[in-house]
Scaffold this motif. Structure first.
Motif, PDB file in Angstrom:
ATOM      1  N   ASP A 269       0.849  -1.176   0.000  1.00  0.00           N
ATOM      2  CA  ASP A 269       0.000   0.000   0.000  1.00  0.00           C
ATOM      3  C   ASP A 269       0.891   1.234   0.000  1.00  0.00           C
ATOM      4  O   ASP A 269       1.981   1.220   0.587  1.00  0.00           O
ATOM      5  CB  ASP A 269      -0.890   0.029   1.241  1.00  0.00           C
ATOM      6  CG  ASP A 269      -1.936  -1.068   1.238  1.00  0.00           C
ATOM      7  OD1 ASP A 269      -2.412  -1.435   0.142  1.00  0.00           O
ATOM      8  OD2 ASP A 269      -2.288  -1.566   2.316  1.00  0.00           O
ATOM      9  N   ALA A 270       0.418   2.294  -0.644  1.00  0.00           N
ATOM     10  CA  ALA A 270       1.141   3.564  -0.665  1.00  0.00           C
ATOM     11  C   ALA A 270       0.116   4.686  -0.716  1.00  0.00           C
ATOM     12  O   ALA A 270      -1.067   4.453  -0.988  1.00  0.00           O
ATOM     13  CB  ALA A 270       2.073   3.627  -1.870  1.00  0.00           C
ATOM     14  N   LYS A 271       0.582   5.902  -0.459  1.00  0.00           N
ATOM     15  CA  LYS A 271      -0.276   7.078  -0.533  1.00  0.00           C
ATOM     16  C   LYS A 271       0.204   7.969  -1.672  1.00  0.00           C
ATOM     17  O   LYS A 271       1.401   7.989  -1.992  1.00  0.00           O
ATOM     18  CB  LYS A 271      -0.240   7.859   0.777  1.00  0.00           C
ATOM     19  CG  LYS A 271      -0.894   7.137   1.926  1.00  0.00           C
ATOM     20  CD  LYS A 271      -0.911   8.001   3.151  1.00  0.00           C
ATOM     21  CE  LYS A 271      -1.602   7.265   4.294  1.00  0.00           C
ATOM     22  NZ  LYS A 271      -1.623   8.076   5.507  1.00  0.00           N
ATOM     23  N   VAL A 272      -0.717   8.715  -2.258  1.00  0.00           N
ATOM     24  CA  VAL A 272      -0.366   9.675  -3.302  1.00  0.00           C
ATOM     25  C   VAL A 272       0.718  10.608  -2.757  1.00  0.00           C
ATOM     26  O   VAL A 272       0.621  11.105  -1.641  1.00  0.00           O
ATOM     27  CB  VAL A 272      -1.616  10.480  -3.740  1.00  0.00           C
ATOM     28  CG1 VAL A 272      -1.233  11.675  -4.579  1.00  0.00           C
ATOM     29  CG2 VAL A 272      -2.586   9.587  -4.487  1.00  0.00           C
ATOM     30  N   GLY A 273       1.770  10.796  -3.538  1.00  0.00           N
ATOM     31  CA  GLY A 273       2.863  11.690  -3.158  1.00  0.00           C
ATOM     32  C   GLY A 273       3.876  11.101  -2.206  1.00  0.00           C
ATOM     33  O   GLY A 273       4.912  11.717  -1.949  1.00  0.00           O
ATOM     34  N   GLN A 274       3.620   9.919  -1.661  1.00  0.00           N
ATOM     35  CA  GLN A 274       4.540   9.274  -0.726  1.00  0.00           C
ATOM     36  C   GLN A 274       5.750   8.752  -1.484  1.00  0.00           C
ATOM     37  O   GLN A 274       5.603   8.073  -2.500  1.00  0.00           O
ATOM     38  CB  GLN A 274       3.840   8.109  -0.031  1.00  0.00           C
ATOM     39  CG  GLN A 274       4.743   7.241   0.808  1.00  0.00           C
ATOM     40  CD  GLN A 274       4.029   5.985   1.323  1.00  0.00           C
ATOM     41  OE1 GLN A 274       2.830   5.807   1.110  1.00  0.00           O
ATOM     42  NE2 GLN A 274       4.764   5.121   1.975  1.00  0.00           N
ATOM     43  N   PRO A 275       6.976   9.034  -1.012  1.00  0.00           N
ATOM     44  CA  PRO A 275       8.146   8.460  -1.674  1.00  0.00           C
ATOM     45  C   PRO A 275       8.154   6.936  -1.537  1.00  0.00           C
ATOM     46  O   PRO A 275       7.888   6.404  -0.466  1.00  0.00           O
ATOM     47  CB  PRO A 275       9.331   9.064  -0.930  1.00  0.00           C
ATOM     48  CG  PRO A 275       8.784  10.235  -0.189  1.00  0.00           C
ATOM     49  CD  PRO A 275       7.334   9.929   0.079  1.00  0.00           C
ATOM     50  N   VAL A 276       8.418   6.263  -2.634  1.00  0.00           N
ATOM     51  CA  VAL A 276       8.549   4.808  -2.669  1.00  0.00           C
ATOM     52  C   VAL A 276       9.975   4.513  -3.102  1.00  0.00           C
ATOM     53  O   VAL A 276      10.491   5.140  -4.037  1.00  0.00           O
ATOM     54  CB  VAL A 276       7.550   4.182  -3.673  1.00  0.00           C
ATOM     55  CG1 VAL A 276       7.764   2.683  -3.786  1.00  0.00           C
ATOM     56  CG2 VAL A 276       6.124   4.498  -3.281  1.00  0.00           C
ATOM     57  N   GLU A 277      10.627   3.583  -2.425  1.00  0.00           N
ATOM     58  CA  GLU A 277      11.992   3.226  -2.786  1.00  0.00           C
ATOM     59  C   GLU A 277      12.071   1.723  -3.022  1.00  0.00           C
ATOM     60  O   GLU A 277      11.590   0.935  -2.211  1.00  0.00           O
ATOM     61  CB  GLU A 277      12.973   3.630  -1.691  1.00  0.00           C
ATOM     62  CG  GLU A 277      14.417   3.331  -2.056  1.00  0.00           C
ATOM     63  CD  GLU A 277      15.392   3.846  -1.025  1.00  0.00           C
ATOM     64  OE1 GLU A 277      16.046   4.861  -1.308  1.00  0.00           O
ATOM     65  OE2 GLU A 277      15.476   3.239   0.061  1.00  0.00           O
ATOM     66  N   ILE A 278      12.685   1.356  -4.133  1.00  0.00           N
ATOM     67  CA  ILE A 278      12.923  -0.048  -4.457  1.00  0.00           C
ATOM     68  C   ILE A 278      14.431  -0.252  -4.504  1.00  0.00           C
ATOM     69  O   ILE A 278      15.146   0.511  -5.159  1.00  0.00           O
ATOM     70  CB  ILE A 278      12.277  -0.423  -5.803  1.00  0.00           C
ATOM     71  CG1 ILE A 278      10.754  -0.280  -5.704  1.00  0.00           C
ATOM     72  CG2 ILE A 278      12.676  -1.843  -6.217  1.00  0.00           C
ATOM     73  CD1 ILE A 278      10.019  -0.550  -6.998  1.00  0.00           C
TER      74      ILE A 278
END
Length: 83
Positions: free
Chosen positions: A16-25
């Protein structure tokens, strides 16, 4: 995520993520590939052989977002992005 011998592990993780939340892979790879984020906006990252490659992005539109490796033809992450 690890790419080794043409295999990707783990495959198709769900987060799950939120709009604008940084995601790192974070990627460890023994081969070149291309990581593609099917989102608004779209993101493309070049994967090279090596460990600890970090790719950061955010998503501006809620919905289901698939992140895939093009040459390996694998979905590695599916994000459910909420407002």
């Amino acid at each position: 995520m690890r790419i080794a011998g043409g295999q990707v592990t783990p495959a198709d993780q769900r987060f799950d993520a939120k709009v604008g939340q940084p995601v790192e892979i974070v990627v460890d790879s023994d081969a070149e590939d291309e990581l593609h984020v099917h989102a608004a906006p779209q993101h493309t990252f070049a994967v090279t052989p090596g460990a600890g490659q970090r790719f950061r992005f955010s998503v501006d539109v809620p919905g289901r977002v698939e992140v895939e490796l093009h040459h390996a033809d694998r979905t590695v992450v599916t994000l459910l992005v909420r407002a």
